[in-house]
Design an enzyme around this catalytic site. Structure first.
Site, PDB file in Angstrom:
ATOM      1  N   GLY A   9      23.689 -23.006  18.218  1.00 46.46           N
ATOM      2  CA  GLY A   9      22.672 -22.200  18.461  1.00 46.46           C
ATOM      3  C   GLY A   9      21.942 -22.434  19.712  1.00 46.46           C
ATOM      4  O   GLY A   9      21.122 -23.318  19.725  1.00 46.46           O
ATOM      5  N   VAL A  87      20.484 -21.796  14.526  1.00 51.62           N
ATOM      6  CA  VAL A  87      21.011 -20.308  14.564  1.00 51.62           C
ATOM      7  C   VAL A  87      19.787 -19.430  14.040  1.00 51.62           C
ATOM      8  O   VAL A  87      18.898 -19.781  13.332  1.00 51.62           O
ATOM      9  CB  VAL A  87      22.332 -20.032  13.810  1.00 51.62           C
ATOM     10  N   THR A 129      14.548 -21.904  10.699  1.00 49.21           N
ATOM     11  CA  THR A 129      13.714 -21.736   9.631  1.00 49.21           C
ATOM     12  C   THR A 129      14.203 -20.990   8.506  1.00 49.21           C
ATOM     13  O   THR A 129      14.921 -19.921   8.556  1.00 49.21           O
ATOM     14  CB  THR A 129      12.304 -20.656  10.003  1.00 49.21           C
ATOM     15  N   GLU A 162       6.636 -20.104  21.597  1.00 52.76           N
ATOM     16  CA  GLU A 162       6.897 -19.920  22.858  1.00 52.76           C
ATOM     17  C   GLU A 162       6.010 -19.875  24.014  1.00 52.76           C
ATOM     18  O   GLU A 162       4.679 -19.464  23.751  1.00 52.76           O
ATOM     19  CB  GLU A 162       7.462 -18.340  22.731  1.00 52.76           C
ATOM     20  N   LEU A 218       7.473 -22.281   6.384  1.00 54.61           N
ATOM     21  CA  LEU A 218       6.891 -20.915   6.213  1.00 54.61           C
ATOM     22  C   LEU A 218       5.844 -20.659   6.086  1.00 54.61           C
ATOM     23  O   LEU A 218       4.883 -19.753   6.314  1.00 54.61           O
ATOM     24  CB  LEU A 218       7.614 -20.373   4.960  1.00 54.61           C
ATOM     25  N   ALA A 222       2.770 -18.827   7.711  1.00 49.37           N
ATOM     26  CA  ALA A 222       2.083 -17.652   7.293  1.00 49.37           C
ATOM     27  C   ALA A 222       0.308 -17.955   7.333  1.00 49.37           C
ATOM     28  O   ALA A 222      -0.459 -16.885   7.505  1.00 49.37           O
ATOM     29  CB  ALA A 222       2.126 -17.768   5.666  1.00 49.37           C
ATOM     30  N   CYS A 273       9.036 -14.639  14.368  1.00 44.32           N
ATOM     31  CA  CYS A 273       8.965 -15.244  13.450  1.00 44.32           C
ATOM     32  C   CYS A 273       7.964 -15.006  12.493  1.00 44.32           C
ATOM     33  O   CYS A 273       8.159 -15.008  11.432  1.00 44.32           O
ATOM     34  CB  CYS A 273       8.932 -16.773  13.825  1.00 44.32           C
ATOM     35  N   PHE A 274       6.546 -14.554  12.981  1.00 45.52           N
ATOM     36  CA  PHE A 274       5.532 -14.369  12.064  1.00 45.52           C
ATOM     37  C   PHE A 274       5.941 -13.618  10.792  1.00 45.52           C
ATOM     38  O   PHE A 274       5.980 -13.858   9.747  1.00 45.52           O
ATOM     39  CB  PHE A 274       4.268 -14.062  12.621  1.00 45.52           C
TER      40      PHE A 274
HETATM   41  P1  NAD Z   1      17.825 -16.951  19.153  1.00 45.68           P
HETATM   42  O1  NAD Z   1      18.245 -15.751  18.426  1.00 45.68           O
HETATM   43  O2  NAD Z   1      17.025 -17.144  20.382  1.00 45.68           O
HETATM   44  O3  NAD Z   1      18.976 -18.089  19.207  1.00 45.68           O
HETATM   45  C1  NAD Z   1      20.068 -18.332  18.188  1.00 45.68           C
HETATM   46  C2  NAD Z   1      21.378 -18.374  18.700  1.00 45.68           C
HETATM   47  O4  NAD Z   1      22.167 -18.770  17.545  1.00 45.68           O
HETATM   48  C3  NAD Z   1      21.868 -17.196  19.411  1.00 45.68           C
HETATM   49  O5  NAD Z   1      22.067 -17.613  20.771  1.00 45.68           O
HETATM   50  C4  NAD Z   1      23.215 -16.738  18.747  1.00 45.68           C
HETATM   51  O6  NAD Z   1      24.125 -16.252  19.352  1.00 45.68           O
HETATM   52  C5  NAD Z   1      23.718 -18.187  18.050  1.00 45.68           C
HETATM   53  N1  NAD Z   1      24.401 -18.237  16.775  1.00 45.68           N
HETATM   54  C6  NAD Z   1      24.403 -17.500  15.727  1.00 45.68           C
HETATM   55  N2  NAD Z   1      25.381 -17.565  15.023  1.00 45.68           N
HETATM   56  C7  NAD Z   1      26.115 -18.573  15.380  1.00 45.68           C
HETATM   57  C8  NAD Z   1      27.208 -19.431  15.050  1.00 45.68           C
HETATM   58  N3  NAD Z   1      27.736 -19.117  14.072  1.00 45.68           N
HETATM   59  N4  NAD Z   1      27.787 -20.520  15.772  1.00 45.68           N
HETATM   60  C9  NAD Z   1      27.230 -20.693  17.099  1.00 45.68           C
HETATM   61  N5  NAD Z   1      26.060 -19.901  17.691  1.00 45.68           N
HETATM   62  C10 NAD Z   1      25.666 -18.937  16.575  1.00 45.68           C
HETATM   63  O7  NAD Z   1      16.972 -17.796  17.793  1.00 45.68           O
HETATM   64  P2  NAD Z   1      15.457 -18.524  18.112  1.00 45.68           P
HETATM   65  O8  NAD Z   1      14.353 -17.932  18.479  1.00 45.68           O
HETATM   66  O9  NAD Z   1      16.176 -19.995  19.045  1.00 45.68           O
HETATM   67  O10 NAD Z   1      15.449 -18.944  16.428  1.00 45.68           O
HETATM   68  C11 NAD Z   1      16.303 -19.842  15.992  1.00 45.68           C
HETATM   69  C12 NAD Z   1      15.722 -20.357  14.448  1.00 45.68           C
HETATM   70  O11 NAD Z   1      14.525 -21.251  15.013  1.00 45.68           O
HETATM   71  C13 NAD Z   1      15.127 -19.187  13.642  1.00 45.68           C
HETATM   72  O12 NAD Z   1      15.376 -19.521  12.281  1.00 45.68           O
HETATM   73  C14 NAD Z   1      13.807 -18.934  13.811  1.00 45.68           C
HETATM   74  O13 NAD Z   1      12.924 -18.787  12.861  1.00 45.68           O
HETATM   75  C15 NAD Z   1      13.451 -20.570  14.214  1.00 45.68           C
HETATM   76  N6  NAD Z   1      12.519 -21.071  15.175  1.00 45.68           N
HETATM   77  C16 NAD Z   1      12.010 -20.146  16.074  1.00 45.68           C
HETATM   78  C17 NAD Z   1      10.906 -20.409  16.860  1.00 45.68           C
HETATM   79  C18 NAD Z   1      10.809 -19.497  18.394  1.00 45.68           C
HETATM   80  O14 NAD Z   1       9.699 -19.904  18.888  1.00 45.68           O
HETATM   81  N7  NAD Z   1      11.654 -18.615  18.840  1.00 45.68           N
HETATM   82  C19 NAD Z   1      10.053 -21.433  16.861  1.00 45.68           C
HETATM   83  C20 NAD Z   1      10.220 -22.089  15.629  1.00 45.68           C
HETATM   84  C21 NAD Z   1      11.367 -21.918  14.690  1.00 45.68           C
HETATM   85  C1  UGA Z   2       4.600 -19.313  16.198  1.00 44.48           C
HETATM   86  C2  UGA Z   2       3.844 -20.581  15.652  1.00 44.48           C
HETATM   87  O1  UGA Z   2       2.830 -20.741  16.603  1.00 44.48           O
HETATM   88  C3  UGA Z   2       4.878 -21.515  16.168  1.00 44.48           C
HETATM   89  O2  UGA Z   2       4.308 -23.001  15.642  1.00 44.48           O
HETATM   90  C4  UGA Z   2       6.286 -21.495  15.270  1.00 44.48           C
HETATM   91  O3  UGA Z   2       6.886 -22.436  15.583  1.00 44.48           O
HETATM   92  C5  UGA Z   2       6.653 -20.190  15.925  1.00 44.48           C
HETATM   93  O4  UGA Z   2       5.821 -19.038  15.525  1.00 44.48           O
HETATM   94  C6  UGA Z   2       7.988 -19.766  15.017  1.00 44.48           C
HETATM   95  O5  UGA Z   2       8.242 -20.360  14.001  1.00 44.48           O
HETATM   96  O6  UGA Z   2       8.592 -19.092  15.819  1.00 44.48           O
HETATM   97  P1  UGA Z   2       5.008 -18.049  18.689  1.00 44.48           P
HETATM   98  O7  UGA Z   2       5.409 -16.803  17.949  1.00 44.48           O
HETATM   99  O8  UGA Z   2       5.939 -18.435  19.719  1.00 44.48           O
HETATM  100  O9  UGA Z   2       4.788 -19.350  17.606  1.00 44.48           O
HETATM  101  O10 UGA Z   2       3.692 -17.845  19.403  1.00 44.48           O
HETATM  102  P2  UGA Z   2       1.979 -17.757  18.905  1.00 44.48           P
HETATM  103  O11 UGA Z   2       1.158 -18.488  19.802  1.00 44.48           O
HETATM  104  O12 UGA Z   2       1.825 -18.256  17.458  1.00 44.48           O
HETATM  105  O13 UGA Z   2       1.743 -16.398  18.834  1.00 44.48           O
HETATM  106  C7  UGA Z   2       2.088 -15.411  17.814  1.00 44.48           C
HETATM  107  C8  UGA Z   2       1.551 -14.107  18.180  1.00 44.48           C
HETATM  108  O14 UGA Z   2       0.133 -14.233  17.669  1.00 44.48           O
HETATM  109  C9  UGA Z   2       1.463 -13.687  19.714  1.00 44.48           C
HETATM  110  O15 UGA Z   2       1.845 -12.261  19.433  1.00 44.48           O
HETATM  111  C10 UGA Z   2      -0.012 -13.833  19.979  1.00 44.48           C
HETATM  112  O16 UGA Z   2      -0.462 -13.269  20.947  1.00 44.48           O
HETATM  113  C11 UGA Z   2      -0.799 -13.566  18.496  1.00 44.48           C
HETATM  114  N1  UGA Z   2      -2.128 -14.232  18.567  1.00 44.48           N
HETATM  115  C12 UGA Z   2      -2.232 -15.653  18.805  1.00 44.48           C
HETATM  116  C13 UGA Z   2      -3.226 -13.455  18.444  1.00 44.48           C
HETATM  117  O17 UGA Z   2      -3.321 -12.341  18.463  1.00 44.48           O
HETATM  118  N2  UGA Z   2      -4.297 -14.010  18.292  1.00 44.48           N
HETATM  119  C14 UGA Z   2      -4.581 -15.318  18.391  1.00 44.48           C
HETATM  120  O18 UGA Z   2      -5.623 -16.028  18.474  1.00 44.48           O
HETATM  121  C15 UGA Z   2      -3.313 -16.354  18.488  1.00 44.48           C
END
Ligand code: NAD
Ligand code: UGA
Length: 473
Positions: A9, A87, A129, A162, A218, A222, A273-274
């Site tokens: 992934g 993934v 997650t 992000e 999770l 939350a 994610c949220f």
């Molecule tokens: P994403 O969609 O950007 O990336 C996932 C990747 O996995 C994709 O490029 C997809 O093509 C690939 N994939 C799916 N199935 C596959 C397979 N069988 N083999 C190989 N590749 C495969 O997702 P993301 O934002 O990186 O999130 C990934 C996980 O991390 C999720 O569970 C998300 O909840 C968690 N997470 C995301 C963030 C964030 O900021 N985006 C932060 C913390 C946790």
């Molecule tokens: C969030 C969590 O902060 C990370 O810890 C977690 O790993 C991630 O989700 C995930 O699991 O994907 P992210 O969604 O990238 O990270 O960004 P945040 O900074 O948390 O902001 C989320 C949203 O809340 C944005 O739309 C932001 O503008 C909004 N936000 C944030 C508000 O409206 N008010 C605030 O005070 C803070």
């Protein structure tokens, strides 16, 4: 090389986390694979598939040295000792649990692929997650053959946000590693602790049982989202009472027990994610018969939807109950600043509502216009065809915010980009239709100054400032 790490992934989490591990552990070979060849090609190019401050530099430093991006998943599985599963785990859109449960198909497919191609024992790490107790399913799939190959499953959820991913990865509040409390489980846990220990202080590496680790991820999301929904409910009350939500948030947040972070009232939280993680938590609670607990957490998402609806209703009411034919400029489309990611961005919901009101929508954003184009195309494809044809020309994407605002009736701030704080709002005002409106969905502008320039200003959770003599100011 010390060990071979594979990450399945190459997304927002897989790419940056593996780049950090490669940078901090030059004696490990790190390969990131994905089913999407275009994404891998982008990781191997000068235009990485995601925008994240500091990422280009980190990848430039490590790629080709001990960090590799590839589509060779099977070869990657054969060659590695440790596998991170990164993934996507989106909300299920079909069948039982649709709209709530986590879609685990990509995760399960990965486990089956590992089983099929592994020739030696490996540690498999859940970085995605996942619902609590998913590790049990992964273990059952991986260890279903009696061929001497063993898999140890660990949970190591990612907490980076992000826009600040590199900073968060370099200096995490904590790294959480859950394992089975067996001799094997603890031994595998130590292998992962050793990796993070290269740069994370020992006291910030938390080792727990595997279910606590899965559930904590999770719950962390939350709790963060709950704070935003809490302050957003108060923003509605402030607007009725002439209280100022920023002042209330400061007063409440200065209590050390509450803390000041994540109390910015806004048009609501976005991001991939949220919402999905809370809905998943709600679904899990319901499956265990904990309906009151589920209702409590579901209200966090409900308030987020309410806040977006409220924003549009404020616009409608302020602009004389019709937006039809009016040109509205969205300042920002990303779900937050410093990213090009638009997944679940509140701007998508606002743009959809504006189009339904037959407004003309102009979108500007320093990083998110490519994704905004895809999002708007998808809105159009789900809208009535004749209407969408006539409205196709009513959406424009413009890089320069000054140009975007020309002849607009209103500006709505959707994303808290620093850039928008520092624009010349006098110049913007002069180029707009009058009366000119400013709806600050992020409370980032100098509202008094914008009012003095001539705008009718509508912040979130603060008294509007208008030039209409019959409006109580
Ligand atoms: P994403 O969609 O950007 O990336 C996932 C990747 O996995 C994709 O490029 C997809 O093509 C690939 N994939 C799916 N199935 C596959 C397979 N069988 N083999 C190989 N590749 C495969 O997702 P993301 O934002 O990186 O999130 C990934 C996980 O991390 C999720 O569970 C998300 O909840 C968690 N997470 C995301 C963030 C964030 O900021 N985006 C932060 C913390 C946790
Ligand atoms: C969030 C969590 O902060 C990370 O810890 C977690 O790993 C991630 O989700 C995930 O699991 O994907 P992210 O969604 O990238 O990270 O960004 P945040 O900074 O948390 O902001 C989320 C949203 O809340 C944005 O739309 C932001 O503008 C909004 N936000 C944030 C508000 O409206 N008010 C605030 O005070 C803070």
């Amino acid at each position: 090389m010390n060990k071979n790490i594979l990450c399945i992934g190459a997304g927002y989490v897989g790419g940056p986390t593996m780049a950090m591990i490669a940078a901090k552990c030059p004696d490990y070979r790190v390969t990131v694979v994905d089913v999407n060849p275009a994404r891998i090609a982008a990781w191997n190019s000068d235009h990485l598939p995601i925008y994240e401050p500091g990422l280009d530099e980190l990848v430039r430093k490590t790629r080709g040295r001990n960090l590799f991006f590839s589509t060779e998943i099977e070869a990657g599985i054969r060659a590695c000792d440790i596998i991170f599963v990164c993934v996507n785990t989106p909300t299920k859109t079909f069948g039982s649990g649709a709209g709530m449960a986590s879609n685990l198909q990509y995760c399960e497919k990965t486990a089956r692929q590992i089983l099929e191609h592994a020739e030696t024992s490996k540690i498999v790490i859940e970085k995605s997650t996942l619902p609590v107790r998913t590790a049990l399913a992964i273990e059952r799939i991986l260890n279903c053959q009696d061929n001497g190959i063993c898999f140890d499953v660990l949970s190591n959820p990612e907490f980076m946000a992000e826009g600040s991913a590199i900073k968060d990865l370099e200096n995490p509040d904590r790294v959480l590693i859950g394992a089975r409390q067996t001799e094997r489980g603890r031994k595998a846990q130590t292998v992962l602790v050793d990796i993070y220990s290269r740069w994370v202080p020992q006291e910030r590496i938390l080792t727990t049982n595997i279910w606590s680790s899965e559930l904590s991820k999770l719950v962390a999301n939350a709790f963060l989202a709950q704070r935003i929904s809490s302050i957003n409910t108060i923003s509605a009350l402030c607007e009725k009472t002439d209280a100022n939500v920023s002042e209330v948030a400061s007063a409440v947040g200065m209590d050390g027990r509450v803390g000041p972070k994540f109390l910015n009232a806004s048009i609501g939280f976005g991001g991939s994610c949220f919402k999905k993680d809370i809905l998943n938590l709600v679904y899990i609670c319901r499956t265990y018969g904990l309906d009151d607990v589920a209702d409590y957490w579901e209200s966090v998402v409900r308030i987020n939807d309410y806040q977006q609806k409220r924003f549009i209703l404020t616009m409608l009411k302020a602009m004389f109950n019709t937006l039809a034919g009016k040109r509205i400029c969205l300042f920002g489309f990303a779900f937050k600043a410093n990213t090009g990611d638009t997944r679940e961005s509140p701007a998508i919901a606002i743009a959809r509502c504006l189009l339904e009101e037959h407004a003309e929508v102009v979108i500007t954003d320093p990083q998110a216009l490519p994704n905004a184009r895809l999002d708007l195309a998808s809105i159009m494809s789900t809208t009535d065809v004749t209407l969408s044809q006539s409205r196709g020309s009513l959406i424009s994407f413009i890089d320069d915010p000054y140009e975007a605002a020309v002849s607009c009736d209103a500006i709505t701030v959707m994303t808290e980009w620093e850039l928008y704080r520092t624009l010349n709002y006098e110049r913007i005002y002069n180029a707009m239709n009058k009366p000119a409106f400013l709806f600050d969905g992020r409370n980032i502008l100098d509202h008094r100054r914008c009012y003095e320039i001539g705008f009718n200003v509508y912040p979130i959770g603060k008294t509007p400032m208008t030039h209409f003599i019959d409006d109580a100011e």
